[in-house]
Each structure stands twice: as C-alpha cells, then as structure tokens.
Design a protein around this motif. Structure first.
Motif, PDB file in Angstrom:
ATOM      1  N   GLU A  33       0.813  -1.224   0.000  1.00 53.84           N
ATOM      2  CA  GLU A  33       0.000   0.000   0.000  1.00 53.84           C
ATOM      3  C   GLU A  33       0.845   1.272   0.000  1.00 53.84           C
ATOM      4  N   HIS A  34       1.949   1.250   0.747  1.00 52.61           N
ATOM      5  CA  HIS A  34       2.785   2.447   0.898  1.00 52.61           C
ATOM      6  C   HIS A  34       4.040   2.398   0.034  1.00 52.61           C
ATOM      7  N   ASN A  35       4.107   1.389  -0.846  1.00 54.83           N
ATOM      8  CA  ASN A  35       5.207   1.298  -1.811  1.00 54.83           C
ATOM      9  C   ASN A  35       6.583   1.325  -1.138  1.00 54.83           C
ATOM     10  N   CYS A  36       6.726   0.582  -0.055  1.00 55.16           N
ATOM     11  CA  CYS A  36       8.011   0.516   0.659  1.00 55.16           C
ATOM     12  C   CYS A  36       8.994  -0.312  -0.163  1.00 55.16           C
ATOM     13  N   LYS A  37      10.176   0.226  -0.395  1.00 52.98           N
ATOM     14  CA  LYS A  37      11.174  -0.463  -1.227  1.00 52.98           C
ATOM     15  C   LYS A  37      12.386  -0.922  -0.423  1.00 52.98           C
ATOM     16  N   ASN A  38      12.692  -0.177   0.621  1.00 53.77           N
ATOM     17  CA  ASN A  38      13.894  -0.473   1.387  1.00 53.77           C
ATOM     18  C   ASN A  38      13.486  -0.763   2.825  1.00 53.77           C
ATOM     19  N   ILE A  39      13.666  -2.015   3.245  1.00 52.98           N
ATOM     20  CA  ILE A  39      13.142  -2.466   4.540  1.00 52.98           C
ATOM     21  C   ILE A  39      14.295  -2.945   5.425  1.00 52.98           C
ATOM     22  N   LEU A  40      14.234  -2.555   6.699  1.00 52.77           N
ATOM     23  CA  LEU A  40      15.195  -3.049   7.685  1.00 52.77           C
ATOM     24  C   LEU A  40      14.432  -3.885   8.695  1.00 52.77           C
ATOM     25  N   GLU A  41      14.966  -5.076   8.965  1.00 53.08           N
ATOM     26  CA  GLU A  41      14.348  -5.962   9.957  1.00 53.08           C
ATOM     27  C   GLU A  41      15.355  -6.213  11.071  1.00 53.08           C
ATOM     28  N   ILE A  42      14.934  -5.936  12.297  1.00 55.62           N
ATOM     29  CA  ILE A  42      15.770  -6.223  13.464  1.00 55.62           C
ATOM     30  C   ILE A  42      15.298  -7.564  14.006  1.00 55.62           C
ATOM     31  N   GLY A  43      16.086  -8.597  13.814  1.00 55.57           N
ATOM     32  CA  GLY A  43      15.714  -9.950  14.243  1.00 55.57           C
ATOM     33  C   GLY A  43      15.268 -10.788  13.058  1.00 55.57           C
ATOM     34  N   PHE A 108      11.329  -2.789  10.846  1.00 51.95           N
ATOM     35  CA  PHE A 108      10.515  -3.776  11.558  1.00 51.95           C
ATOM     36  C   PHE A 108      11.300  -4.301  12.749  1.00 51.95           C
ATOM     37  N   ILE A 109      10.785  -4.065  13.959  1.00 54.61           N
ATOM     38  CA  ILE A 109      11.458  -4.508  15.181  1.00 54.61           C
ATOM     39  C   ILE A 109      10.802  -5.791  15.670  1.00 54.61           C
ATOM     40  N   ASP A 110      11.579  -6.872  15.654  1.00 52.02           N
ATOM     41  CA  ASP A 110      11.051  -8.178  16.063  1.00 52.02           C
ATOM     42  C   ASP A 110      12.185  -9.027  16.639  1.00 52.02           C
ATOM     43  N   ALA A 111      12.986  -8.404  17.514  1.00 53.65           N
ATOM     44  CA  ALA A 111      14.118  -9.132  18.107  1.00 53.65           C
ATOM     45  C   ALA A 111      13.912  -9.198  19.617  1.00 53.65           C
ATOM     46  N   ALA A 112      14.999  -9.068  20.390  1.00 47.69           N
ATOM     47  CA  ALA A 112      14.909  -9.176  21.852  1.00 47.69           C
ATOM     48  C   ALA A 112      13.920  -8.151  22.405  1.00 47.69           C
ATOM     49  N   LYS A 113      12.803  -8.651  22.920  1.00 47.37           N
ATOM     50  CA  LYS A 113      11.703  -7.778  23.365  1.00 47.37           C
ATOM     51  C   LYS A 113      12.163  -6.781  24.422  1.00 47.37           C
ATOM     52  N   ALA A 114      13.078  -7.197  25.299  1.00 42.19           N
ATOM     53  CA  ALA A 114      13.541  -6.322  26.383  1.00 42.19           C
ATOM     54  C   ALA A 114      14.322  -5.117  25.857  1.00 42.19           C
TER      55      ALA A 114
END
Length: 192
Positions: A33-43, A108-114
């Motif tokens: 929907e938002h045409n995101c092209k460059n994504i960073l994922e933590i975890g 996108f943050i999906d790593a150590a919850k603490a």
C-alpha cells in the motif's frame, strides 16, 4: 510458496519463533500500500518474514540483522533457496551495536523484546522521512494485558519491559503510534 511452507515446518519443528501469519499479512499489505522499497528488519530468526517481504515485488530490498549465528546461517540458506540472496542482505551482528548506513521506508522490530526501546532509539536515525517503525509481539501472548497468565519471574520481567515500551510509544513526542490487535499486537509508529 513451497519454500515458505518448509520454513514454517522447520520453525515449528525446531521451536524457532517466526511471525504469525496474521501479523505478517498485515505488514505485507502495508508494504504494498505504501510502496516501501527499502526495509530493515531487526531480528531475522530463519528469514521467514524477510522472504515474505522481498517476494512482494522485484524492486524491494530487505536488510536483516540477527545475533544468533545458527539462525543467521539457516536464514542465509533459506534466502539462497528462494533465489533472494541478491535482494536480502543478512547481517550477523548485535543490532544494538551494529553500525548501519542508509535510510529505510520501513523498519521492523522483532528481536529481543527487552531491548525494543533501545532498538527504536538507535534506528530512528535510519528511518526515511515518510518511513514507519513497526513493532511486533506487543501483547506477548496476552500477558501484557494480564500478567497472571504467567508465574515465571523472568517472563514477568520481560512482559513489564514490553508494557514500558508501549508507554514509551504512547507518550513519544516525536512519533505518533497506532496499535493494531492483529497477530500478537502490532504498533505502527510514524514521525509527527
């Protein structure tokens, strides 16, 4: 899709936490929907969500950071098996200290919850002007709303940190956050 099914089967067999379908579908829709092209994922874990994101369009690039070496190696294998090694950059490092250049449309943050607050504070500098930070697992299997669901001391400590992160998002002067009761609760934060 067969690759994704075998990754899910592996995750289930080896007890590797991967994103719930409902939450992953939501982020995939957001990316389109938002045409995101460059994504960073933590975890990264074993790369399930990175693969789903990258498969949405040929011009999407995902950078993903994983601390656990075995998971990192498995993720790299999975990226190759899906023919995505040129569009997913897998970094084996501690996301809290990893030096990272560039701007991302979606982080996108999906790593150590603490460590969610620290991740948020560190990587907001890498967010493109109209970009968003998306955080997953803010319900933590319902425990965030009902601490009596666990009697484990370390789990309670972790849940309290997730509660603190939710307050941090709600009271943030710089970002406006919307919470979605999707999957294990997702927050989408945009600069005000």
């Amino acid at each position: 899709m067969d690759d994704l099914l075998s990754i899910k089967a592996y995750a289930s067999r080896e007890a590797v936490p991967i994103m719930q379908d409902e939450g992953c579908d939501f982020i995939c829709e957001y990316i389109k929907e938002h045409n995101c092209k460059n994504i960073l994922e933590i975890g990264t874990a074993i790369g399930y969500s990175s693969i789903r994101f990258a498969k949405l369009a040929d011009d999407i690039h995902v950078t993903t950071i994983e601390l656990d070496i075995d998971r990192h190696i498995k993720a790299v294998e999975n990226f190759k098996a899906c023919g995505l090694e040129n569009r997913i950059t897998a970094i084996h490092d501690d996301a809290l200290t990893c030096p990272l250049e560039g701007k991302f449309d979606l982080i996108f943050i999906d790593a150590a919850k603490a460590q969610y607050i620290k991740f948020f504070e560190k990587y907001k500098a890498n967010l493109a002007p109209d970009g968003v930070m998306i955080s997953d697992n803010l319900s933590f299997h319902g425990m965030v709303d009902d601490l009596s669901l666990t009697h484990n001391y370390s789990t309670k400590k972790l849940v309290k940190k997730i509660q603190k992160y939710a307050v941090f998002l709600r009271t943030n002067e710089e970002f406006e956050t919307t919470f979605y009761e999707i999957g294990d609760r997702i927050a989408v934060s945009k600069r005000k």
